[in-house]
Design a protein around this motif. Structure first.
Motif, PDB file in Angstrom:
ATOM      1  N   LEU A 100     -29.112 -34.278 -77.407  1.00 18.53           N
ATOM      2  CA  LEU A 100     -30.517 -34.661 -77.541  1.00 18.53           C
ATOM      3  C   LEU A 100     -30.666 -36.156 -77.801  1.00 18.53           C
ATOM      4  O   LEU A 100     -31.647 -36.773 -77.376  1.00 18.53           O
ATOM      5  N   LEU A 101     -29.704 -36.751 -78.488  1.00 17.08           N
ATOM      6  CA  LEU A 101     -29.751 -38.198 -78.706  1.00 17.08           C
ATOM      7  C   LEU A 101     -29.656 -38.970 -77.393  1.00 17.08           C
ATOM      8  O   LEU A 101     -30.222 -40.052 -77.255  1.00 17.08           O
ATOM      9  N   LEU A 102     -28.952 -38.414 -76.430  1.00 18.62           N
ATOM     10  CA  LEU A 102     -28.776 -39.100 -75.147  1.00 18.62           C
ATOM     11  C   LEU A 102     -30.049 -39.143 -74.315  1.00 18.62           C
ATOM     12  O   LEU A 102     -30.187 -40.001 -73.443  1.00 18.62           O
ATOM     13  N   ILE A 103     -30.983 -38.221 -74.540  1.00 20.33           N
ATOM     14  CA  ILE A 103     -32.201 -38.218 -73.724  1.00 20.33           C
ATOM     15  C   ILE A 103     -33.374 -38.895 -74.416  1.00 20.33           C
ATOM     16  O   ILE A 103     -34.493 -38.857 -73.915  1.00 20.33           O
ATOM     17  N   ARG A 104     -33.163 -39.533 -75.531  1.00 18.51           N
ATOM     18  CA  ARG A 104     -34.227 -40.305 -76.177  1.00 18.51           C
ATOM     19  C   ARG A 104     -34.545 -41.532 -75.334  1.00 18.51           C
ATOM     20  O   ARG A 104     -33.678 -42.065 -74.634  1.00 18.51           O
ATOM     21  N   PRO A 105     -35.776 -42.012 -75.400  1.00 20.79           N
ATOM     22  CA  PRO A 105     -36.187 -43.147 -74.537  1.00 20.79           C
ATOM     23  C   PRO A 105     -35.338 -44.406 -74.710  1.00 20.79           C
ATOM     24  O   PRO A 105     -35.018 -45.082 -73.742  1.00 20.79           O
ATOM     25  N   HIS A 106     -34.960 -44.742 -75.931  1.00 16.30           N
ATOM     26  CA  HIS A 106     -34.181 -45.973 -76.126  1.00 16.30           C
ATOM     27  C   HIS A 106     -32.746 -45.825 -75.633  1.00 16.30           C
ATOM     28  O   HIS A 106     -32.065 -46.818 -75.427  1.00 16.30           O
ATOM     29  N   ALA A 107     -32.262 -44.608 -75.433  1.00 23.24           N
ATOM     30  CA  ALA A 107     -30.902 -44.405 -74.943  1.00 23.24           C
ATOM     31  C   ALA A 107     -30.849 -44.338 -73.425  1.00 23.24           C
ATOM     32  O   ALA A 107     -29.783 -44.463 -72.841  1.00 23.24           O
TER      33      ALA A 107
END
Length: 145
Positions: A74-81
């Motif tokens: 889920l961290l990988l699909i955040r906008p800043h990532a």
């Protein structure tokens, strides 16, 4: 099951094999005990490793590991990532061979990412003494641009 049978067979046969090689029965017992103990210990360790996801005290917690993996995904699909990294025109040079870490230099460069990557590969490929001169030449030429 076959492994257990072979360990039992080993346990029975080893005293008869070891006794002729030693001078007394206590030595035969010691050598037999060491061999049998090590092999049975390895067998029990292998049984524990064979199924690492269970409910025993030393088993891995599969649910916790799955939750952690989902959280990292889920961290990988955040906008800043999702953004593509870019090089800025002004950058700080952190790596100086004779720098004691008290000051940093700000330099400007019009080089592309590929040019920077190839220059890093060149520095890694050269011996350490040549790296200093190569690094200073590059920083001087980058500052003069």
């Amino acid at each position: 099951q076959m492994c257990g049978f072979l360990l039992m067979l080993h346990w029975i046969i080893v005293p008869f094999v070891v006794y002729p090689w030693v001078s007394s029965a206590p030595w035969a017992f010691a050598f037999c005990f060491i061999q049998v103990f090590i092999l049975w210990s390895l067998n029990f360790i292998a049984v524990e490793i064979e199924n690492p996801f269970g409910t025993d005290d030393n088993d891995l917690d599969g649910r916790h590991m799955q939750r952690e993996m989902n959280r990292h995904l889920l961290l990988l699909i955040r906008p800043h990532a999702i953004g593509i990294p870019t090089l800025k025109r002004r950058h700080i040079q952190y790596h100086d061979w004779e720098d004691d870490g008290t000051h940093t230099r700000v330099a400007t460069s019009d080089r592309s990412f590929a040019q920077v990557w190839h220059s890093v590969q060149d520095v890694v490929a050269t011996p350490l003494k040549k790296q200093k001169s190569l690094l200073y030449r590059r920083t001087d030429s980058a500052q003069s641009v």
